[in-house]
Design a protein around this motif. Structure first.
Motif, short mmCIF file in Angstrom:
data_model
loop_
_atom_site.label_atom_id
_atom_site.label_comp_id
_atom_site.label_asym_id
_atom_site.label_seq_id
_atom_site.Cartn_x
_atom_site.Cartn_y
_atom_site.Cartn_z
N GLU A 1 41.18 -17.07 39.76
CA GLU A 1 40.27 -15.94 39.67
C GLU A 1 38.88 -16.46 39.31
O GLU A 1 38.73 -17.29 38.41
CB GLU A 1 40.73 -14.95 38.60
CG GLU A 1 41.97 -14.18 38.98
CD GLU A 1 42.30 -13.12 37.95
OE1 GLU A 1 41.39 -12.35 37.57
OE2 GLU A 1 43.46 -13.09 37.53
N LEU A 2 37.88 -15.96 39.99
CA LEU A 2 36.51 -16.37 39.73
C LEU A 2 35.93 -15.51 38.60
O LEU A 2 35.06 -14.67 38.80
CB LEU A 2 35.66 -16.26 41.00
CG LEU A 2 36.00 -17.29 42.08
CD1 LEU A 2 35.27 -16.99 43.36
CD2 LEU A 2 35.67 -18.69 41.59
N THR A 3 36.43 -15.78 37.40
CA THR A 3 36.00 -15.03 36.23
C THR A 3 34.72 -15.65 35.66
O THR A 3 34.35 -16.78 36.00
CB THR A 3 37.07 -15.06 35.14
OG1 THR A 3 37.25 -16.42 34.72
CG2 THR A 3 38.40 -14.49 35.63
N GLU A 4 34.10 -14.91 34.77
CA GLU A 4 32.90 -15.42 34.09
C GLU A 4 33.24 -16.70 33.31
O GLU A 4 32.48 -17.66 33.33
CB GLU A 4 32.36 -14.35 33.15
CG GLU A 4 31.06 -14.72 32.50
CD GLU A 4 30.51 -13.61 31.61
OE1 GLU A 4 29.87 -13.95 30.61
OE2 GLU A 4 30.74 -12.44 31.93
N ALA A 5 34.37 -16.70 32.65
CA ALA A 5 34.78 -17.87 31.87
C ALA A 5 35.00 -19.08 32.77
O ALA A 5 34.57 -20.20 32.45
CB ALA A 5 36.04 -17.56 31.07
N PHE A 6 35.67 -18.87 33.90
CA PHE A 6 35.93 -19.97 34.83
C PHE A 6 34.63 -20.54 35.36
O PHE A 6 34.42 -21.76 35.35
CB PHE A 6 36.81 -19.50 36.00
CG PHE A 6 36.98 -20.55 37.07
CD1 PHE A 6 37.89 -21.58 36.92
CD2 PHE A 6 36.21 -20.52 38.22
CE1 PHE A 6 38.04 -22.56 37.89
CE2 PHE A 6 36.34 -21.49 39.20
CZ PHE A 6 37.26 -22.52 39.04
N THR A 7 33.74 -19.68 35.83
CA THR A 7 32.48 -20.18 36.41
C THR A 7 31.64 -20.89 35.36
O THR A 7 31.05 -21.93 35.64
CB THR A 7 31.68 -19.05 37.09
OG1 THR A 7 31.43 -18.01 36.16
CG2 THR A 7 32.42 -18.50 38.29
#
Length: 68
Positions: free
Chosen positions: A19-25
């Motif tokens: 998932e391209l979450t805020e945390a991941f990015t």
């Protein structure tokens, strides 16, 4: 290697099931924007500087879209 944002996003979301979450990015940008990070150096060695720049640009695009 994906050459467009849509190809890259499809790869990450559908193929890798990430998932391209805020945390991941944010985590990925922290790594990729640090040119001295061993992971970043390995990425450039495998995929090239241009792809790194593309991925950084695409991650920022995802972040900006989430902020809107």
């Amino acid at each position: 290697i994906p050459h467009t944002f849509d190809e890259w996003k499809n790869c990450i979301v559908n193929d890798c099931k990430i998932e391209l979450t805020e945390a991941f990015t944010a985590r990925r940008l922290k790594v990729y924007e640090d040119r001295n990070n061993p992971e970043t150096r390995a990425f450039v060695k495998l995929y090239g500087q241009q792809h790194l720049e593309n991925v950084i640009r695409w991650l920022k695009r995802v972040q900006q879209a989430g902020a809107n």
